[in-house]
Each structure stands twice: as C-alpha cells, then as structure tokens.
Motif scaffolding. Structure first.
Motif, PDB file in Angstrom:
ATOM      1  N   LYS A  32       0.859  -1.185   0.000  1.00 44.91           N
ATOM      2  CA  LYS A  32       0.000   0.000   0.000  1.00 44.91           C
ATOM      3  C   LYS A  32       0.894   1.232   0.000  1.00 44.91           C
ATOM      4  CE  LYS A  32      -3.533   2.208   2.681  1.00 44.91           C
ATOM      5  NZ  LYS A  32      -4.286   2.175   3.918  1.00 44.91           N
ATOM      6  N   PRO A  33       0.727   2.144  -0.966  1.00 43.34           N
ATOM      7  CA  PRO A  33       1.596   3.323  -1.006  1.00 43.34           C
ATOM      8  C   PRO A  33       1.351   4.243   0.187  1.00 43.34           C
ATOM      9  CG  PRO A  33      -0.044   3.408  -2.760  1.00 43.34           C
ATOM     10  CD  PRO A  33      -0.211   2.105  -2.072  1.00 43.34           C
ATOM     11  N   MET A  34       2.438   4.785   0.733  1.00 42.72           N
ATOM     12  CA  MET A  34       2.342   5.734   1.836  1.00 42.72           C
ATOM     13  C   MET A  34       2.214   7.129   1.252  1.00 42.72           C
ATOM     14  SD  MET A  34       5.122   4.119   4.399  1.00 42.72           S
ATOM     15  CE  MET A  34       4.701   5.245   5.696  1.00 42.72           C
ATOM     16  N   ARG A  35       1.440   7.972   1.885  1.00 45.15           N
ATOM     17  CA  ARG A  35       1.138   9.287   1.327  1.00 45.15           C
ATOM     18  C   ARG A  35       2.288  10.280   1.480  1.00 45.15           C
ATOM     19  NH1 ARG A  35      -4.283   9.144   0.175  1.00 45.15           N
ATOM     20  NH2 ARG A  35      -5.486   7.679   1.393  1.00 45.15           N
ATOM     21  N   LEU A  36       3.025  10.224   2.551  1.00 46.27           N
ATOM     22  CA  LEU A  36       4.057  11.229   2.805  1.00 46.27           C
ATOM     23  C   LEU A  36       5.340  10.981   2.031  1.00 46.27           C
ATOM     24  CD1 LEU A  36       3.609  11.626   6.645  1.00 46.27           C
ATOM     25  CD2 LEU A  36       2.767  13.112   4.842  1.00 46.27           C
ATOM     26  N   ILE A  40       6.528   2.028   0.237  1.00 47.42           N
ATOM     27  CA  ILE A  40       5.376   1.132   0.217  1.00 47.42           C
ATOM     28  C   ILE A  40       5.288   0.426   1.565  1.00 47.42           C
ATOM     29  CG2 ILE A  40       4.331  -0.858  -0.931  1.00 47.42           C
ATOM     30  CD1 ILE A  40       4.556   1.485  -2.796  1.00 47.42           C
ATOM     31  N   LEU A  41       4.072   0.361   2.118  1.00 47.81           N
ATOM     32  CA  LEU A  41       3.836  -0.366   3.363  1.00 47.81           C
ATOM     33  C   LEU A  41       3.348  -1.759   3.005  1.00 47.81           C
ATOM     34  CD1 LEU A  41       3.743  -0.375   6.427  1.00 47.81           C
ATOM     35  CD2 LEU A  41       1.447   0.565   6.297  1.00 47.81           C
ATOM     36  N   CYS A  42       4.210  -2.755   3.209  1.00 42.43           N
ATOM     37  CA  CYS A  42       3.921  -4.148   2.845  1.00 42.43           C
ATOM     38  C   CYS A  42       3.355  -4.881   4.053  1.00 42.43           C
ATOM     39  CB  CYS A  42       5.204  -4.823   2.365  1.00 42.43           C
ATOM     40  SG  CYS A  42       4.997  -6.569   1.968  1.00 42.43           S
ATOM     41  N   ARG A  43       2.334  -5.716   3.832  1.00 39.95           N
ATOM     42  CA  ARG A  43       1.751  -6.486   4.936  1.00 39.95           C
ATOM     43  C   ARG A  43       2.730  -7.500   5.484  1.00 39.95           C
ATOM     44  NH1 ARG A  43      -4.007  -8.436   2.829  1.00 39.95           N
ATOM     45  NH2 ARG A  43      -2.632  -9.941   1.895  1.00 39.95           N
ATOM     46  N   GLU A  44       3.639  -7.976   4.679  1.00 43.75           N
ATOM     47  CA  GLU A  44       4.577  -9.015   5.098  1.00 43.75           C
ATOM     48  C   GLU A  44       5.902  -8.456   5.609  1.00 43.75           C
ATOM     49  OE1 GLU A  44       3.652 -12.211   5.099  1.00 43.75           O
ATOM     50  OE2 GLU A  44       1.716 -11.625   4.274  1.00 43.75           O
ATOM     51  N   LYS A  45       6.460  -7.470   4.932  1.00 45.15           N
ATOM     52  CA  LYS A  45       7.824  -6.998   5.215  1.00 45.15           C
ATOM     53  C   LYS A  45       7.901  -5.654   5.915  1.00 45.15           C
ATOM     54  CE  LYS A  45       9.686 -10.480   3.061  1.00 45.15           C
ATOM     55  NZ  LYS A  45      10.488 -11.474   3.706  1.00 45.15           N
ATOM     56  N   GLY A  46       6.803  -4.935   6.043  1.00 49.44           N
ATOM     57  CA  GLY A  46       6.840  -3.607   6.651  1.00 49.44           C
ATOM     58  C   GLY A  46       7.085  -2.544   5.590  1.00 49.44           C
ATOM     59  N   ILE A  47       7.837  -1.513   5.904  1.00 53.98           N
ATOM     60  CA  ILE A  47       8.099  -0.427   4.963  1.00 53.98           C
ATOM     61  C   ILE A  47       9.269  -0.787   4.067  1.00 53.98           C
ATOM     62  CG2 ILE A  47       8.771   1.973   4.756  1.00 53.98           C
ATOM     63  CD1 ILE A  47       7.127   2.546   7.133  1.00 53.98           C
ATOM     64  N   TYR A  52      11.434  -2.681  -4.500  1.00 56.21           N
ATOM     65  CA  TYR A  52      11.703  -3.944  -3.817  1.00 56.21           C
ATOM     66  C   TYR A  52      10.663  -4.994  -4.225  1.00 56.21           C
ATOM     67  CZ  TYR A  52      12.305  -7.261   0.017  1.00 56.21           C
ATOM     68  OH  TYR A  52      12.514  -8.397   0.761  1.00 56.21           O
ATOM     69  N   CYS A  53      11.047  -6.270  -4.244  1.00 58.36           N
ATOM     70  CA  CYS A  53      10.126  -7.355  -4.556  1.00 58.36           C
ATOM     71  C   CYS A  53      10.495  -8.570  -3.713  1.00 58.36           C
ATOM     72  CB  CYS A  53      10.176  -7.700  -6.040  1.00 58.36           C
ATOM     73  SG  CYS A  53       9.034  -8.998  -6.474  1.00 58.36           S
ATOM     74  N   CYS A  54       9.528  -9.116  -2.978  1.00 60.04           N
ATOM     75  CA  CYS A  54       9.789 -10.290  -2.152  1.00 60.04           C
ATOM     76  C   CYS A  54       9.237 -11.545  -2.833  1.00 60.04           C
ATOM     77  CB  CYS A  54       9.179 -10.124  -0.760  1.00 60.04           C
ATOM     78  SG  CYS A  54       7.389 -10.042  -0.753  1.00 60.04           S
ATOM     79  N   SER A  55       9.418 -12.674  -2.209  1.00 54.41           N
ATOM     80  CA  SER A  55       9.001 -13.942  -2.807  1.00 54.41           C
ATOM     81  C   SER A  55       7.486 -14.147  -2.763  1.00 54.41           C
ATOM     82  CB  SER A  55       9.691 -15.107  -2.098  1.00 54.41           C
ATOM     83  OG  SER A  55       9.333 -15.103  -0.738  1.00 54.41           O
ATOM     84  N   SER A  56       6.761 -13.397  -1.941  1.00 52.80           N
ATOM     85  CA  SER A  56       5.307 -13.558  -1.857  1.00 52.80           C
ATOM     86  C   SER A  56       4.574 -12.501  -2.689  1.00 52.80           C
ATOM     87  CB  SER A  56       4.857 -13.504  -0.405  1.00 52.80           C
ATOM     88  OG  SER A  56       5.135 -12.233   0.132  1.00 52.80           O
ATOM     89  N   ASN A 104      -7.679  -1.590  17.110  1.00 52.77           N
ATOM     90  CA  ASN A 104      -8.333  -1.790  15.824  1.00 52.77           C
ATOM     91  C   ASN A 104      -8.888  -0.501  15.245  1.00 52.77           C
ATOM     92  OD1 ASN A 104      -7.841  -4.503  15.548  1.00 52.77           O
ATOM     93  ND2 ASN A 104      -9.699  -5.097  16.636  1.00 52.77           N
ATOM     94  N   ALA A 105      -9.028   0.525  16.046  1.00 47.94           N
ATOM     95  CA  ALA A 105      -9.588   1.787  15.570  1.00 47.94           C
ATOM     96  C   ALA A 105      -8.529   2.683  14.932  1.00 47.94           C
ATOM     97  CB  ALA A 105     -10.249   2.530  16.732  1.00 47.94           C
ATOM     98  N   ARG A 106      -7.266   2.462  15.234  1.00 46.49           N
ATOM     99  CA  ARG A 106      -6.200   3.324  14.732  1.00 46.49           C
ATOM    100  C   ARG A 106      -5.441   2.664  13.597  1.00 46.49           C
ATOM    101  NH1 ARG A 106      -2.804   5.983  19.316  1.00 46.49           N
ATOM    102  NH2 ARG A 106      -2.343   7.305  17.563  1.00 46.49           N
ATOM    103  N   ARG A 107      -5.049   3.473  12.621  1.00 42.16           N
ATOM    104  CA  ARG A 107      -4.242   2.979  11.507  1.00 42.16           C
ATOM    105  C   ARG A 107      -2.799   2.807  11.943  1.00 42.16           C
ATOM    106  NH1 ARG A 107      -5.956   6.662   6.384  1.00 42.16           N
ATOM    107  NH2 ARG A 107      -8.116   6.021   6.286  1.00 42.16           N
ATOM    108  N   ALA A 108      -2.092   1.949  11.218  1.00 40.42           N
ATOM    109  CA  ALA A 108      -0.681   1.713  11.524  1.00 40.42           C
ATOM    110  C   ALA A 108       0.153   2.932  11.146  1.00 40.42           C
ATOM    111  CB  ALA A 108      -0.187   0.497  10.770  1.00 40.42           C
ATOM    112  N   CYS A 109       1.218   3.153  11.880  1.00 39.11           N
ATOM    113  CA  CYS A 109       2.095   4.297  11.637  1.00 39.11           C
ATOM    114  C   CYS A 109       3.258   3.894  10.726  1.00 39.11           C
ATOM    115  CB  CYS A 109       2.623   4.833  12.962  1.00 39.11           C
ATOM    116  SG  CYS A 109       3.679   3.658  13.829  1.00 39.11           S
ATOM    117  N   SER A 110       4.192   4.784  10.561  1.00 39.15           N
ATOM    118  CA  SER A 110       5.328   4.526   9.674  1.00 39.15           C
ATOM    119  C   SER A 110       6.327   3.544  10.276  1.00 39.15           C
ATOM    120  CB  SER A 110       6.043   5.832   9.352  1.00 39.15           C
ATOM    121  OG  SER A 110       6.553   6.404  10.531  1.00 39.15           O
TER     122      SER A 110
END
Length: 119
Positions: A32-36, A40-47, A52-56, A104-110
């Motif tokens: 998911k692209p970060m706005r600032l 990219i914020l990856c669900r598997e690898k973080g920022i 970058y490209c991972c195996s998944s 669950n109400a707050r979005r993840a940070c950088s």
C-alpha cells in the motif's frame, strides 16, 4: 454457418491478462503506497522501497480498485495489549504513546512491524 460461429468466437474471446514487465512492491496486492513518502507499506515486510520485490509478490491489476486498510495498531509488534472487559484490542503503543486506546480503531504508523504470530 461456420463463419458466423468463428466471428462470434473472436468477439467473445477473453482478453489475456497483461502483467507489468517488472515485479515490484508498487504493483503488488500486499503493498500500500504511503502518502508522505514514496515508500510502500507491505503487509509481510513492513516499509520497503517501491522497487523492492519479495518472494510472496502477487500482481495487482485493477487500477480503479482502492486497496483496503489492512494495517491497524493491534497488528503491530510494538502494540502492547492490556486487559479490558469489553474491548479485545485495548492497549498502548510501546514506541509513541502512553495513552491506552483501541488498537483496531487506529491505523498503523510509519514504524509498523508485523507481529510474528500473524505471519
């Protein structure tokens, strides 16, 4: 009769999916692209960087589809849970906060790092 059937097959023929020539996190379903920043914020690898490209890696084709917010504070490694009678994800961020909140109400940070138990 055969020419009509052949013409119909050509019209109804499904288009082949077009894959981008290079696999990267900017065209992955899990990123998911970060706005600032341009990261990219990856669900598997973080920022990670956009190149970058991972195996998944999984290609993301639909441009008009908006990616969902999968990342919440409660999914982060730095979020510490505290018992609460009605909120299961009640706790505090170990890095930035001393105030307890619903994770669950707050979005993840950088500084988001995925928990090991979800991997």
């Amino acid at each position: 009769m055969k020419s009509k059937a052949r013409d119909l097959r050509e019209k109804v023929k499904p288009a082949a999916p077009i894959q981008p020539e290079k696999r990267s996190c900017k065209n992955c379903v899990k990123g998911k692209p970060m706005r600032l920043t341009n990261d990219i914020l990856c669900r598997e690898k973080g920022i990670v960087s956009p190149d970058y490209c991972c195996s998944s890696h999984r290609f993301f084709f639909m441009d008009d589809f908006k990616k969902l917010d999968f990342y919440r504070c409660s999914d982060c490694e730095f979020f510490i849970f505290h018992p609460h009678e009605s909120i299961r994800s009640y706790g505090v961020c170990d890095m930035f906060s001393v105030r307890k909140c619903d994770g669950n109400a707050r979005r993840a940070c950088s500084r988001f790092v995925r928990r090991r138990e979800y991997a």
